[in-house]
Design a protein around this motif. Structure first.
Motif, PDB file in Angstrom:
ATOM      1  N   ASP A  23       0.829  -1.207   0.000  1.00 16.61           N
ATOM      2  CA  ASP A  23       0.000   0.000   0.000  1.00 16.61           C
ATOM      3  C   ASP A  23       0.865   1.259   0.000  1.00 16.61           C
ATOM      4  OD1 ASP A  23      -2.363  -1.455   0.050  1.00 16.61           O
ATOM      5  OD2 ASP A  23      -2.540  -1.351   2.244  1.00 16.61           O
ATOM      6  N   ALA A  24       1.921   1.244   0.815  1.00 18.08           N
ATOM      7  CA  ALA A  24       2.831   2.386   0.880  1.00 18.08           C
ATOM      8  C   ALA A  24       3.513   2.592  -0.470  1.00 18.08           C
ATOM      9  CB  ALA A  24       3.871   2.177   1.972  1.00 18.08           C
ATOM     10  N   LYS A  29       4.088   5.738  -5.406  1.00 19.79           N
ATOM     11  CA  LYS A  29       4.087   5.702  -6.873  1.00 19.79           C
ATOM     12  C   LYS A  29       3.014   6.631  -7.434  1.00 19.79           C
ATOM     13  CE  LYS A  29       3.780   2.617 -10.815  1.00 19.79           C
ATOM     14  NZ  LYS A  29       3.644   1.255 -11.299  1.00 19.79           N
ATOM     15  N   ALA A  30       1.819   6.604  -6.849  1.00 20.20           N
ATOM     16  CA  ALA A  30       0.721   7.452  -7.331  1.00 20.20           C
ATOM     17  C   ALA A  30       1.044   8.931  -7.153  1.00 20.20           C
ATOM     18  CB  ALA A  30      -0.565   7.096  -6.594  1.00 20.20           C
ATOM     19  N   ILE A  31       1.598   9.300  -6.015  1.00 20.33           N
ATOM     20  CA  ILE A  31       1.941  10.700  -5.764  1.00 20.33           C
ATOM     21  C   ILE A  31       2.993  11.183  -6.761  1.00 20.33           C
ATOM     22  CG2 ILE A  31       3.094  12.257  -4.132  1.00 20.33           C
ATOM     23  CD1 ILE A  31       1.659  10.618  -1.894  1.00 20.33           C
ATOM     24  N   LEU A  32       4.038  10.393  -6.957  1.00 16.53           N
ATOM     25  CA  LEU A  32       5.097  10.796  -7.883  1.00 16.53           C
ATOM     26  C   LEU A  32       4.589  10.859  -9.325  1.00 16.53           C
ATOM     27  CD1 LEU A  32       8.136   8.866  -6.364  1.00 16.53           C
ATOM     28  CD2 LEU A  32       7.564  11.289  -6.138  1.00 16.53           C
ATOM     29  N   GLU A  33       3.694   9.948  -9.696  1.00 17.86           N
ATOM     30  CA  GLU A  33       3.115   9.976 -11.047  1.00 17.86           C
ATOM     31  C   GLU A  33       2.309  11.253 -11.269  1.00 17.86           C
ATOM     32  OE1 GLU A  33       3.033   8.203 -13.976  1.00 17.86           O
ATOM     33  OE2 GLU A  33       4.805   7.238 -13.115  1.00 17.86           O
ATOM     34  N   ARG A  34       1.463  11.619 -10.300  1.00 13.66           N
ATOM     35  CA  ARG A  34       0.654  12.834 -10.434  1.00 13.66           C
ATOM     36  C   ARG A  34       1.546  14.066 -10.505  1.00 13.66           C
ATOM     37  NH1 ARG A  34      -2.054   8.794  -9.985  1.00 13.66           N
ATOM     38  NH2 ARG A  34      -1.489   8.580 -12.127  1.00 13.66           N
ATOM     39  N   MET A  35       2.628  14.084  -9.714  1.00 13.84           N
ATOM     40  CA  MET A  35       3.550  15.221  -9.757  1.00 13.84           C
ATOM     41  C   MET A  35       4.216  15.307 -11.128  1.00 13.84           C
ATOM     42  SD  MET A  35       5.214  14.958  -5.947  1.00 13.84           S
ATOM     43  CE  MET A  35       6.258  16.400  -6.080  1.00 13.84           C
ATOM     44  N   SER A  36       4.653  14.180 -11.657  1.00 21.17           N
ATOM     45  CA  SER A  36       5.282  14.157 -12.981  1.00 21.17           C
ATOM     46  C   SER A  36       4.311  14.637 -14.046  1.00 21.17           C
ATOM     47  CB  SER A  36       5.756  12.740 -13.322  1.00 21.17           C
ATOM     48  OG  SER A  36       6.758  12.329 -12.450  1.00 21.17           O
ATOM     49  N   GLU A  37       3.062  14.160 -13.979  1.00 19.97           N
ATOM     50  CA  GLU A  37       2.059  14.567 -14.962  1.00 19.97           C
ATOM     51  C   GLU A  37       1.816  16.072 -14.914  1.00 19.97           C
ATOM     52  OE1 GLU A  37      -1.339  12.172 -14.023  1.00 19.97           O
ATOM     53  OE2 GLU A  37      -0.395  10.340 -14.784  1.00 19.97           O
ATOM     54  N   ALA A  38       1.779  16.643 -13.714  1.00 20.09           N
ATOM     55  CA  ALA A  38       1.569  18.080 -13.585  1.00 20.09           C
ATOM     56  C   ALA A  38       2.708  18.854 -14.247  1.00 20.09           C
ATOM     57  CB  ALA A  38       1.450  18.476 -12.114  1.00 20.09           C
ATOM     58  N   LEU A  39       3.943  18.416 -14.049  1.00 21.58           N
ATOM     59  CA  LEU A  39       5.082  19.095 -14.665  1.00 21.58           C
ATOM     60  C   LEU A  39       5.079  18.908 -16.179  1.00 21.58           C
ATOM     61  CD1 LEU A  39       7.910  18.365 -12.086  1.00 21.58           C
ATOM     62  CD2 LEU A  39       6.806  20.557 -12.547  1.00 21.58           C
ATOM     63  N   ILE A  40       4.704  17.730 -16.642  1.00 18.94           N
ATOM     64  CA  ILE A  40       4.649  17.471 -18.089  1.00 18.94           C
ATOM     65  C   ILE A  40       3.645  18.409 -18.752  1.00 18.94           C
ATOM     66  CG2 ILE A  40       3.890  15.768 -19.804  1.00 18.94           C
ATOM     67  CD1 ILE A  40       5.181  13.631 -17.907  1.00 18.94           C
ATOM     68  N   ARG A  41       2.532  18.694 -18.067  1.00 24.14           N
ATOM     69  CA  ARG A  41       1.519  19.611 -18.595  1.00 24.14           C
ATOM     70  C   ARG A  41       1.955  21.070 -18.470  1.00 24.14           C
ATOM     71  NH1 ARG A  41      -1.833  16.360 -15.434  1.00 24.14           N
ATOM     72  NH2 ARG A  41      -2.064  18.076 -13.974  1.00 24.14           N
ATOM     73  N   GLY A  42       3.115  21.306 -17.876  1.00 22.42           N
ATOM     74  CA  GLY A  42       3.609  22.674 -17.734  1.00 22.42           C
ATOM     75  C   GLY A  42       3.166  23.341 -16.453  1.00 22.42           C
ATOM     76  N   GLY A  43       2.578  22.584 -15.550  1.00 20.96           N
ATOM     77  CA  GLY A  43       2.093  23.139 -14.291  1.00 20.96           C
ATOM     78  C   GLY A  43       3.193  23.319 -13.266  1.00 20.96           C
ATOM     79  N   ARG A  44       2.771  23.785 -12.112  1.00 15.51           N
ATOM     80  CA  ARG A  44       3.675  24.033 -10.995  1.00 15.51           C
ATOM     81  C   ARG A  44       3.124  23.279  -9.801  1.00 15.51           C
ATOM     82  NH1 ARG A  44       4.061  27.945  -6.855  1.00 15.51           N
ATOM     83  NH2 ARG A  44       6.202  28.585  -6.457  1.00 15.51           N
ATOM     84  N   ILE A  45       4.001  22.738  -8.972  1.00 14.27           N
ATOM     85  CA  ILE A  45       3.589  21.991  -7.792  1.00 14.27           C
ATOM     86  C   ILE A  45       4.096  22.734  -6.571  1.00 14.27           C
ATOM     87  CG2 ILE A  45       3.785  19.820  -6.551  1.00 14.27           C
ATOM     88  CD1 ILE A  45       4.593  18.614  -9.342  1.00 14.27           C
ATOM     89  N   GLU A  46       3.186  23.036  -5.647  1.00 14.87           N
ATOM     90  CA  GLU A  46       3.595  23.716  -4.422  1.00 14.87           C
ATOM     91  C   GLU A  46       3.121  22.911  -3.228  1.00 14.87           C
ATOM     92  OE1 GLU A  46       2.738  27.829  -2.020  1.00 14.87           O
ATOM     93  OE2 GLU A  46       2.778  27.889  -4.205  1.00 14.87           O
ATOM     94  N   ILE A  47       4.066  22.545  -2.363  1.00 14.90           N
ATOM     95  CA  ILE A  47       3.763  21.814  -1.140  1.00 14.90           C
ATOM     96  C   ILE A  47       4.160  22.738   0.002  1.00 14.90           C
ATOM     97  CG2 ILE A  47       4.189  19.736   0.206  1.00 14.90           C
ATOM     98  CD1 ILE A  47       5.038  18.410  -2.494  1.00 14.90           C
ATOM     99  N   ARG A  48       3.159  23.306   0.671  1.00 13.85           N
ATOM    100  CA  ARG A  48       3.402  24.290   1.731  1.00 13.85           C
ATOM    101  C   ARG A  48       4.337  23.736   2.799  1.00 13.85           C
ATOM    102  NH1 ARG A  48       1.175  29.294   0.325  1.00 13.85           N
ATOM    103  NH2 ARG A  48      -0.603  28.820  -0.969  1.00 13.85           N
TER     104      ARG A  48
END
Length: 96
Positions: A23-24, A29-48
């Protein structure tokens, strides 16, 4: 810390005692995939409190082949860039 170490620490952490190692692993894996997808789309990721990931543009330029010294054209590209947040900077280097 490697990805497998992160998974092992997450699975062993008392707050996540209900998670199996599998599960861990799937969560990481899911978190890193979503982060990669956001960057591929040209987005920005901010983790307060941690930092932000964004893409920096590098314009085309002329480079050099280190073996021959010959000029080589280098195409424009976007590269991922991490900027640590204030809280992370303070925790890593206290008193600065």
């Amino acid at each position: 810390m490697t990805r497998s170490e992160l998974v092992a620490r997450l699975a062993a952490h008392s707050h996540f005692a209900h998670l199996t190692a599998k599960d861990a692993e799937l969560s990481v894996k899911a978190i890193l995939e979503r982060m990669s997808e956001a960057l591929i789309r040209g987005g920005r990721i901010e983790i307060r409190g941690f930092g932000s990931f964004a893409l920096n543009y590098r314009p085309p330029r002329n480079g050099r082949n280190p073996m021959t010294g010959e000029a080589v054209p280098v195409r424009a590209k976007r590269v991922p860039h991490f900027t640590p947040g204030k809280e992370l900077r303070e925790r890593v280097a206290p008193g600065k």
